[in-house]
Design an enzyme around this catalytic site. Structure first.
Site, PDB file in Angstrom:
ATOM      1  N   ARG A   1       0.853  -1.196   0.000  1.00 66.23           N
ATOM      2  CA  ARG A   1       0.000   0.000   0.000  1.00 66.23           C
ATOM      3  C   ARG A   1       0.877   1.231   0.000  1.00 66.23           C
ATOM      4  O   ARG A   1       1.952   1.251   0.610  1.00 66.23           O
ATOM      5  CB  ARG A   1      -0.875   0.034   1.244  1.00 66.23           C
TER       6      ARG A   1
ATOM      7  N   SER B   1       7.714  -5.145   6.554  1.00 66.97           N
ATOM      8  CA  SER B   1       7.355  -6.170   7.541  1.00 66.97           C
ATOM      9  C   SER B   1       8.240  -7.413   7.468  1.00 66.97           C
ATOM     10  O   SER B   1       7.735  -8.543   7.356  1.00 66.97           O
ATOM     11  CB  SER B   1       5.896  -6.550   7.343  1.00 66.97           C
TER      12      SER B   1
ATOM     13  N   ASP C   1       6.281  -3.356  10.791  1.00 68.78           N
ATOM     14  CA  ASP C   1       4.835  -3.118  10.965  1.00 68.78           C
ATOM     15  C   ASP C   1       4.395  -3.171  12.434  1.00 68.78           C
ATOM     16  O   ASP C   1       3.423  -2.520  12.818  1.00 68.78           O
ATOM     17  CB  ASP C   1       3.992  -4.075  10.099  1.00 68.78           C
TER      18      ASP C   1
HETATM   19  C1  BGC Z   1       8.268 -10.785   9.844  1.00 66.68           C
HETATM   20  C2  BGC Z   1       8.088  -9.583  10.759  1.00 66.68           C
HETATM   21  C3  BGC Z   1       6.716  -8.993  10.613  1.00 66.68           C
HETATM   22  C4  BGC Z   1       5.653 -10.060  10.785  1.00 66.68           C
HETATM   23  C5  BGC Z   1       4.231  -9.525  10.633  1.00 66.68           C
HETATM   24  C6  BGC Z   1       7.108 -11.759  10.025  1.00 66.68           C
HETATM   25  O1  BGC Z   1       7.191 -12.767   9.068  1.00 66.68           O
HETATM   26  O2  BGC Z   1       9.475 -11.428  10.088  1.00 66.68           O
HETATM   27  O3  BGC Z   1       9.084  -8.610  10.475  1.00 66.68           O
HETATM   28  O4  BGC Z   1       6.546  -7.978  11.570  1.00 66.68           O
HETATM   29  O5  BGC Z   1       5.860 -11.092   9.839  1.00 66.68           O
HETATM   30  O6  BGC Z   1       4.042  -8.924   9.407  1.00 66.68           O
END
Ligand code: BGC
Length: 468
Positions: free
Chosen positions: A73, A138, A191
């Site tokens: 996004r 993320s 995130d």
């Molecule tokens: C990632 C994290 C992320 C989480 C939620 C995980 O697979 O390693 O960095 O915060 O997913 O999105």
């Protein structure tokens, strides 16, 4: 139920997580959180360079980018103070080809999407110089500054190995510059950090941000003195507030200790995954994996003649099972739809299996399928509560006079039927219901990644101008 009662009993046992198992696992979780703050090669526990939380009075119009596990996004957020904001965004699904292709291609596609967004949404925005952009990314990154982060590893099925070990902000900025866009990526956050910042903006006092979505993770506010692995010469050794947010990357819980109650289905899922031996907690908790666990159990029963056999107990061959025989062709939304089917005849389940896999189901098949989904999601909720409880205990938050505010975002939490209730129920089992009611408040973050990214960019600009 249709499936042999012995099979159902075995599955129930395999996916059970008894109340008696909570205490030991919570203690182990606390141990791994603690070790991660001291040593490398453990739970990552990444210092984020975010020292300051918003007070809700921040104001401005800011761009952010949210690269999650499923969608990209680009957002424009107007922060108007008093915890109020307004967000406009455009969303694109990240194709399998982009997830599995080269990282450079993925980033150049992202820059193209930023350009598309700017041309549609930002023409009325006038800025002198460049638009600051907060990047919510993320995936685990080792932060070297608020706007520098080396990708440690991909998760959630992404595979662009060419960018692992590199600074993702620089890669994105180069792609933005190649398109001559007047945008500067001034901050990089996870995130979960975004979820925490966005929740604090509205609910001051929130110190924990969690995602239960395609993946799972948690960020929280830690005392600098506890972060023993930061060397005295590190850039972020001296936090101006003596605290900083830690991105735990708790999906890695259990990787080295073997503490998780894994069964054969968990072990097979791990072995088939893109990263065997990694993200073991995430593989029992988050949407991408719980739906894959459910698919593999259903697939297994069908192959053993326990499902879709129309009374014959005849094993089904993969060729007869269509996409149900293929990895990840049953997602969290489908699983949620099944668990949410309350109709007497389980019509939604019937329709799903007929239209998606061309499989006829008996009522007993549908009951069995729903039961499998319930077993797996209930275990996920209980394990999720273990992480929350561990953090609350580690920070001794229940001894404080204020309420523990936990901001939570993600599709599993927001959309999966009964997940929230199961999670709350599990916290009641770990602590006790009156304590949870009086002391713990789980708050649904409003667009944690988008608004949180904007707040991070705001704080980074403020910090930069106060040091100019
Ligand atoms: C990632 C994290 C992320 C989480 C939620 C995980 O697979 O390693 O960095 O915060 O997913 O999105």
């Amino acid at each position: 139920m249709n499936a042999n009662p012995g099979v159902i009993t075995d599955l129930t046992k395999a996916f059970a997580f008894p109340i008696s198992a909570y205490d030991g696992l919570v203690e182990q979780f606390i141990k791994e959180l603690h070790e991660g703050l001291h040593y490398e090669q453990r739970m990552p526990m990444i210092p984020t360079f975010v020292y300051e939380l918003p007070n809700g009075q921040e104001k401005g119009v800011i761009l952010s980018l949210d690269l999650g596990g499923t969608n990209l996004r680009v957002c424009r957020t107007t922060l108007s103070g008093n915890g109020e904001f307004d967000i406009t965004h455009k969303k694109w699904t990240i194709s399998d080809a982009l997830k599995k292709g080269s990282g450079k291609d993925l980033f150049s596609w992202i820059a193209e999407r930023i350009e598309e967004f700017l041309s549609v949404e930002c023409s009325p925005m006038q800025v002198e110089g460049n638009y600051p952009l907060g990047m919510t990314f993320s995936f685990p990154c080792e932060q070297l500054d608020i706007n520098v982060g080396k990708l440690l590893t991909w998760t959630k099925g992404f595979r662009g190995m060419d960018v692992v070990g590199h600074d993702v902000v620089k890669i994105l900025q180069d792609c933005i510059d190649a398109r001559h866009l007047n945008v500067t990526v001034n901050s990089l956050i996870n995130d979960t950090v975004g979820t925490l910042l966005a929740t604090t903006y509205k609910h001051p006092g929130c110190e924990i941000g969690i995602i239960f979505g395609t993946g799972t993770n948690c960020a929280y506010l830690e005392d600098q003195s506890e972060i023993a692995k930061i060397k005295p010469n590190a850039a972020n050794f001296k936090s101006p507030t003596n605290q900083q947010l830690i991105n735990t990357e708790w999906g890695a819980f259990g990787n080295t200790s073997g503490a998780l109650p894994a069964n054969d289905y968990d072990r097979q899922l791990d072995a088939r995954s893109s990263y065997p031996g990694k993200q073991l907690y995430e593989k029992m908790v988050s949407g991408l994996y719980v739906s894959e666990l459910a698919r593999s159990v259903i697939h297994d029963l069908a192959k053993g003649g326990q499902l879709f056999a129309e009374g014959s107990n005849k094993p089904k061959a993969d060729a007869e099972l269509g996409d149900l025989a293929i990895k990840e062709r049953f997602d969290g939304a489908m699983m949620g739809g099944i668990e949410g089917d309350e109709s007497p005849n389980l019509d939604a389940i019937e329709k799903h299996f007929l239209t998606t896999y061309n499989l006829k189901t008996s009522k007993a098949d549908r009951e069995t399928i729903k039961y499998i989904c319930q077993l797996i999601s209930a275990r996920a909720a209980r394990l999720s509560a273990v992480g929350i409880a561990a953090l609350i205990k580690k920070r001794k938050m229940l001894t404080l006079s204020k309420k523990v505010i936990v901001g939570i975002d993600g599709s599993l939490y927001n959309k999966y039927p009964h997940f929230k209730q199961h999670l709350e129920g599990a916290l009641n089992e770990i602590f006790d219901a009156p304590t949870v009611k009086a002391k713990i408040s789980l708050i649904t973050a409003e667009d944690g990644s988008g608004v949180g990214g904007a707040i991070a960019a705001y704080l980074a600009s403020k910090h930069a101008s106060s040091h100019a």
